[in-house]
Design a protein around this motif. Structure first.
Motif, PDB file in Angstrom:
ATOM      1  N   GLY A  86       0.808  -1.225   0.000  1.00 31.14           N
ATOM      2  CA  GLY A  86       0.000   0.000   0.000  1.00 31.14           C
ATOM      3  C   GLY A  86       0.830   1.259   0.000  1.00 31.14           C
ATOM      4  N   ASN A  87       2.053   1.185  -0.534  1.00 32.81           N
ATOM      5  CA  ASN A  87       2.919   2.370  -0.520  1.00 32.81           C
ATOM      6  C   ASN A  87       3.184   2.919  -1.925  1.00 32.81           C
ATOM      7  N   VAL A  88       2.270   2.631  -2.847  1.00 39.53           N
ATOM      8  CA  VAL A  88       2.450   3.088  -4.225  1.00 39.53           C
ATOM      9  C   VAL A  88       1.963   4.523  -4.367  1.00 39.53           C
ATOM     10  N   ILE A  89       2.770   5.351  -4.989  1.00 37.51           N
ATOM     11  CA  ILE A  89       2.406   6.751  -5.200  1.00 37.51           C
ATOM     12  C   ILE A  89       1.843   6.898  -6.609  1.00 37.51           C
ATOM     13  N   ASN A  90       0.713   7.519  -6.712  1.00 36.70           N
ATOM     14  CA  ASN A  90       0.044   7.667  -8.007  1.00 36.70           C
ATOM     15  C   ASN A  90       0.400   9.012  -8.652  1.00 36.70           C
ATOM     16  N   PRO A  91       1.059   8.985  -9.793  1.00 36.07           N
ATOM     17  CA  PRO A  91       1.486  10.246 -10.399  1.00 36.07           C
ATOM     18  C   PRO A  91       0.318  11.130 -10.862  1.00 36.07           C
ATOM     19  N   ASP A  92      -0.793  10.499 -11.298  1.00 40.59           N
ATOM     20  CA  ASP A  92      -1.929  11.300 -11.792  1.00 40.59           C
ATOM     21  C   ASP A  92      -2.416  12.293 -10.734  1.00 40.59           C
ATOM     22  N   GLU A  93      -2.538  11.791  -9.514  1.00 40.97           N
ATOM     23  CA  GLU A  93      -3.052  12.658  -8.444  1.00 40.97           C
ATOM     24  C   GLU A  93      -2.100  13.819  -8.190  1.00 40.97           C
TER      25      GLU A  93
END
Ligand code: ANZ
Length: 800
Positions: free
Chosen positions: A581-588
């Motif tokens: 659960g540590n994935v960073i979403n670039p879109d946001e």
């Protein structure tokens, strides 16, 4: 705060409409700047992708501004397992799923302002693309470098397919698939094999001319695994057969206690005496259950069986017993070794276990096995010589029984996969199983519902039209395998050069292609992850070298300079993964902070090649910095006063040109950014400026990093947009010599430092020194009684 949503959209639209980043017909110096093209997964772009993509974008933009013609393309490595598994699960076809993912990836890349030439986009699943993948395969076949062989393959039941050695990893001593961690076992099957081993020497030697990280070159070198040694010929007592053993230590010949052959060696049955047969057959059966790692591990207890026959020592004519043992692999050297217990660890263990003689042949004072060099003893004509001298002498005296031999660890490339979503083989088989190359494209049949494969053939075996082809009344069938995902990625960087703006390709084997390759090859900079060290990068080098030998490409190597970007870790310092659960979403983040902030932040995190943990607070800080720049520019655009020159400003901006340029050239993007930060701080201390030239210069320096904002800054200054600008020249004569730094002493003890600006009076120096926070604490409760100032040398403040 600037409105990043509006500004970024505006400039992206401008670039796209004006086709600013379209590749030009080559007329200047060229720069081919390449990214490892992504697999368009359903999850979309990862912040890890962005790191490498931003780095290449910085270089591409910098090169364009510096007058280079730049080829900076992107495409999709779009065949592959996830799309196939999705299709199997949902009953949908993988093609629309793949296209949907590609659309999403493209949208994401565009939202980040990367300066790709989207006319050059390639997709490995496009028949216009893979017709050339098939062409290369046919050329390999014609050259004898592709063949179908019944071999022991790595069978992965979990994935229902064969895997290449490079696709397998070890977990707790067990071989598992790199994807999915499913167990892998050895199993004989008929497979396409590409003879990459025929290129072992060329692939090794080619590494020398490459500007790659040493660690990566070493990985490839070890994978190729060249060993220079000798083959020794052994006659067999009472038989007409001969055995060959491979050794890198010919000098230890007089220390041999046994000849050990691999359980798979073709002579095993012939050399086994009847009384030993049952035991030997049993041992061979047991060996089949073990994988290579289990067999060759140093710590593993050695096992074996004496076959009952003897070899004749080539120098002494002594009888040497012949054994089999599973630590001798059939796939390496000659599949047989001379066992020298006193000087080899595994041989030592073996001899201990089976009570073989241990004959020391090198003088030493340590315990056995002794692995170092030394003077040879008990060795007849080489007594008193060292390893090298011994080898040279034995080569001469045993020249009909010993020959030089080079062995490679590299194995041939198993090139079939029992899958659907891959390139079909451009071949047909008739009913007698004769093979015919198909001249034209062989298109993957459009199967509505892919069925899972049985254990030896791919899903295509279920397709009626694929298995029953009638040409001129004769029956044929296609190959039910497809190519591995590495096929398309082994030449895609050439496809970009061939791609025309109208979507067609110049034929790979045409004069036009040759001309274009002459112009654009090799790739000048390739950035990507370390995980491709021995897979993609070795395969692509192999195909490229083969195409070079065919005369298709003009360079021996495809990728002249290569950089491995470091991993971007989650905020917890762990590798990003869905399960943690540590994935960073670039879109946001593009939405909330803007593409420029994200780009600059990723470059500022640390050196490009280091692993770095994510930190959203720092991203906020970068965004504030960009706001500060924007605010300063809007302020100064209205506050240009044609007052006196400001030599300090001129000096700083010219120094900044040098610093940013130097650090871009060294790929030290984080340092380049920190230099720009120092400049912006300085700019903030000014009330007005005498000319907008330094601002314009700054905007151009910033543009490779934050291109949207840079365009907007130029716009605010009423300057032309980036495509009409060029990289500024530093005016060295404007750079003032560096200001001296001196120590601040309080009662004779150094308590701080101060930079002396040229126009400062003694009072300025004292005022600036005493107002420093760290000096304050030494003086605030006292009275200054004396100041001793020797300009540019000493400042000593006496307090009481
Ligand atoms: C005799 C000897 C004496 C060896 C000594 C070493 C030390 P690299 O460097 O990895 O190429 N070998 C040869 N073929 C083999 C096979 N098919 N399976 C397992 N082992 C094999 O290693 C070369 C050495 O590995 C060879 O040199 C041989 O052992 C062993 F003091 O021969 B030597």
């Amino acid at each position: 705060m600037y409105n990043h949503v509006e500004i970024e959209k505006k400039w992206q639209k401008y670039w796209e409409e004006k086709k600013v980043y379209q590749t030009k017909e080559l007329s200047n110096k060229k720069a081919y700047i390449l990214d490892m093209f992504p697999y368009p997964s359903g999850a979309g772009l990862h912040v890890g992708h962005l790191e490498g993509y931003t780095a290449t974008d910085i270089i591409s933009r910098y090169k364009r501004l510096s007058g280079f013609d730049v080829l900076h393309p992107i495409g999709w490595d779009a065949f592959g397992l996830p799309a196939e598994q999705y299709a199997l699960k949902t009953g949908n076809h993988p093609a629309p799923f793949t296209l949907k993912n590609i659309d999403n990836f493209r949208k994401q890349l565009k939202s980040l302002g990367f300066s790709y030439d989207y006319d050059k986009e390639v997709n490995t699943t496009d028949p216009k693309f893979y017709v050339w993948t098939q062409w290369i395969f046919k050329e390999l076949y014609k050259a004898g470098l592709a063949s179908i062989e019944e071999i022991d393959v790595n069978w992965c039941e979990g994935l229902g397919t064969v895997l290449a050695n490079e696709e397998i990893i070890e977990k707790n001593g067990i071989k598992v698939s790199e994807r999915g961690n499913f167990p892998v076992v050895k199993k004989p099957m008929k497979q396409w094999v590409l003879k990459i081993t025929a290129y072992a020497e060329k692939l090794l030697e080619g590494l020398d001319e490459l500007d790659w990280p040493e660690s990566l070159k070493t990985l490839q070198k070890n994978w190729i695994g060249k060993s220079v040694g000798h083959e020794v010929l052994w006659k067999i007592k009472n038989y007409n057969y001969e055995l060959k053993t491979f050794t890198t230590r010919l000098d230890t010949l007089y220390g041999v206690s046994a000849v050990i052959i691999s359980p798979e060696h073709p002579l095993v049955a012939k050399l086994t005496l009847p009384s030993k047969r049952a035991e030997v057959q049993n041992y061979i059966k047991e060996t089949k259950l073990k994988n290579e790692l289990e067999r060759t591990q140093l710590i593993k207890e050695k096992t074996g069986v004496f076959l009952g026959s003897y070899a004749i020592h080539p120098a002494t004519n002594q009888l040497i017993p012949i054994w089999i043992s599973d630590y001798v692999l059939m796939s390496y050297g000659s599949g047989a070794v001379m066992c020298v217990p006193a000087h080899d660890e595994r041989d030592y263990e073996f001899a201990k276990k089976y009570d073989l003689s241990i004959n020391c042949v090198i003088e030493n004072n340590s315990s056995l096995p002794y692995l170092e060099d030394g003077l040879h003893i008990n060795s007849d004509l080489i007594n008193g010589l060292n390893i090298q001298e011994s080898i040279e002498k034995l080569e001469l005296s045993l020249d009909n029984k010993v020959s030089r031999k080079i062995s490679f660890k590299l194995r041939d490339w198993i090139f079939s996969r029992q899958r659907y979503w891959g390139e079909p083989f451009p071949v047909l088989f008739d009913e007698e199983n004769n093979l015919y190359l198909v001249k034209e494209l062989v298109e993957l049949p459009d199967v509505k519902n892919i069925k899972s494969s049985n254990s030896t053939e791919g899903p295509l075996a279920n397709v009626e039209s694929w298995m029953n082809v009638v040409i001129n009344g004769k029956k044929y069938r296609h190959d039910t395998n497809v190519m591995p995902q590495w096929a398309g990625s082994s030449w895609y960087y050439l496809a970009y050069i061939l791609k025309n703006p109208d979507g067609s390709y110049a034929p790979l084997n045409s004069e036009e292609a040759k001309k274009r390759f002459e112009s654009w090859l090799p790739v000048d900079l390739y950035i990507g992850g370390q995980e491709h060290a021995v897979l993609h990068l070795l395969y692509a080098r192999f195909w490229h070298r083969f195409l070079f030998d065919l005369g298709v490409v003009p360079t021996k190597e495809p990728f002249y300079k290569l950089i491995n970007q470091g991993l971007i870790l989650g905020p917890d310092g762990q590798k990003m993964s869905k399960s943690l659960g540590n994935v960073i979403n670039p879109d946001e983040l593009v939405e909330s902070h803007g593409a420029d902030a994200l780009r600059v932040y990723e470059m500022f995190m640390g050196p490009l090649t280091d692993s770095k943990a994510w930190n959203t607070d720092s991203l906020d800080g970068i965004r504030k910095w960009l706001d500060k720049i924007y605010n300063q520019f809007t302020y100064f655009a209205k506050n240009v006063k044609l007052i006196d020159d400001n030599p300090e400003l001129d000096s700083n901006i010219n120094q900044l040109i040098l610093d940013v340029e130097d650090n871009i050239n060294k790929y030290k993007f984080n340092i380049a950014i920190s230099k720009m930060m120092v400049f912006i701080n300085y700019l903030g201390s000014l009330e007005n400026i005498h000319s907008i030239t330094p601002l314009k210069t700054f905007a151009i320096l910033l543009s490779p990093f934050a291109p949207h904002l840079a365009e907007e800054l130029l716009f605010i200054l009423k300057e032309k947009s980036l495509e009409h600008q060029s990289w500024p020249f530093a005016q060295i004569d404007k750079i003032l010599s560096k200001n001296p730094q001196i120590g601040i002493q309080i009662n004779g003890k150094v308590r701080g430092q101060i930079e002396i600006l040229p126009h400062w009076t003694e009072d300025d120096v004292v005022n600036n020194a005493t107002s420093q926070e760290n000096i304050q604490k030494w003086i605030k409760d006292f009275k200054i009684v004396k100041v001793i100032y020797i300009p540019n040398k000493i400042l000593n403040i006496i307090v009481k």
